[in-house]
Design a protein around this motif. Structure first.
Motif, PDB file in Angstrom:
ATOM      1  N   THR A  79      62.246   6.705 -36.570  1.00  0.00           N
ATOM      2  CA  THR A  79      61.141   7.128 -37.418  1.00  0.00           C
ATOM      3  C   THR A  79      59.848   6.695 -36.735  1.00  0.00           C
ATOM      4  O   THR A  79      59.655   5.522 -36.463  1.00  0.00           O
ATOM      5  CB  THR A  79      61.226   6.477 -38.816  1.00  0.00           C
ATOM      6  N   LEU A  81      55.988   6.229 -36.912  1.00  0.00           N
ATOM      7  CA  LEU A  81      54.857   6.127 -37.813  1.00  0.00           C
ATOM      8  C   LEU A  81      53.585   6.463 -37.045  1.00  0.00           C
ATOM      9  O   LEU A  81      53.404   6.043 -35.906  1.00  0.00           O
ATOM     10  CB  LEU A  81      54.750   4.706 -38.371  1.00  0.00           C
ATOM     11  N   ARG A  82      52.722   7.229 -37.663  1.00  0.00           N
ATOM     12  CA  ARG A  82      51.453   7.616 -37.043  1.00  0.00           C
ATOM     13  C   ARG A  82      51.672   8.331 -35.705  1.00  0.00           C
ATOM     14  O   ARG A  82      50.940   8.128 -34.752  1.00  0.00           O
ATOM     15  CB  ARG A  82      50.547   6.396 -36.883  1.00  0.00           C
ATOM     16  N   GLY A  83      52.667   9.164 -35.638  1.00  0.00           N
ATOM     17  CA  GLY A  83      52.965   9.913 -34.413  1.00  0.00           C
ATOM     18  C   GLY A  83      51.864  10.859 -34.009  1.00  0.00           C
ATOM     19  O   GLY A  83      51.636  11.099 -32.827  1.00  0.00           O
ATOM     20  N   ASP A  84      51.151  11.383 -35.010  1.00  0.00           N
ATOM     21  CA  ASP A  84      50.038  12.289 -34.694  1.00  0.00           C
ATOM     22  C   ASP A  84      48.955  11.574 -33.907  1.00  0.00           C
ATOM     23  O   ASP A  84      48.337  12.152 -33.018  1.00  0.00           O
ATOM     24  CB  ASP A  84      49.441  12.870 -35.979  1.00  0.00           C
ATOM     25  N   GLU A  85      48.749  10.303 -34.199  1.00  0.00           N
ATOM     26  CA  GLU A  85      47.753   9.525 -33.459  1.00  0.00           C
ATOM     27  C   GLU A  85      48.176   9.347 -32.002  1.00  0.00           C
ATOM     28  O   GLU A  85      47.340   9.380 -31.098  1.00  0.00           O
ATOM     29  CB  GLU A  85      47.545   8.160 -34.113  1.00  0.00           C
ATOM     30  N   LEU A  86      49.482   9.155 -31.784  1.00  0.00           N
ATOM     31  CA  LEU A  86      49.985   9.037 -30.409  1.00  0.00           C
ATOM     32  C   LEU A  86      49.731  10.323 -29.634  1.00  0.00           C
ATOM     33  O   LEU A  86      49.239  10.297 -28.501  1.00  0.00           O
ATOM     34  CB  LEU A  86      51.488   8.735 -30.404  1.00  0.00           C
ATOM     35  N   ASP A  88      47.557  12.721 -30.357  1.00  0.00           N
ATOM     36  CA  ASP A  88      46.117  12.955 -30.202  1.00  0.00           C
ATOM     37  C   ASP A  88      45.532  12.104 -29.069  1.00  0.00           C
ATOM     38  O   ASP A  88      44.715  12.575 -28.282  1.00  0.00           O
ATOM     39  CB  ASP A  88      45.376  12.662 -31.510  1.00  0.00           C
TER      40      ASP A  88
END
Length: 104
Positions: A79, A81-86, A88
């Motif tokens: 899982t 967490l905050r994958g979109d930040e990675l 981006d």
């Protein structure tokens, strides 16, 4: 991927001093003499960015790690967490490298 085979040969006569200078310039540009002569002959600009090799190596490593995380997440084994930040952050880094290597 289809590779074009270099089969045409060009012979040029020049003074040994000129050949040596061309070889030095090619070496300074991090190229073979053939690569250097082709780029110069086609009127393309040679741009060297010091330290870019290490940056690109790190960028590739981060990309591989991001791909591994994505694969594991898609398999349900991880899982993120905050994958979109990675993603981006990685995208922004890629864009910066792209801007650094652009030729006007």
């Amino acid at each position: 991927m289809k590779r074009n085979k270099k089969s045409a040969i060009v012979t040029a006569r020049m003074m040994p001093e000129v050949k040596q200078r061309l070889q030095e310039r090619a070496r300074d540009a991090g190229m073979t003499l053939t690569q250097y002569l082709i780029i110069c002959g086609l009127g393309q600009e040679i741009v060297r960015a010091e330290g870019l090799d290490a940056l690109l190596s790190e960028l590739k490593a981060q990309g591989r790690n991001l791909n591994r995380l994505t694969t594991l997440a898609n398999m349900g084994r991880l899982t993120v967490l905050r994958g979109d930040e990675l993603v981006d952050g990685y995208t922004a880094l890629c864009e910066q490298v792209s801007r650094l290597t652009e030729v006007d």
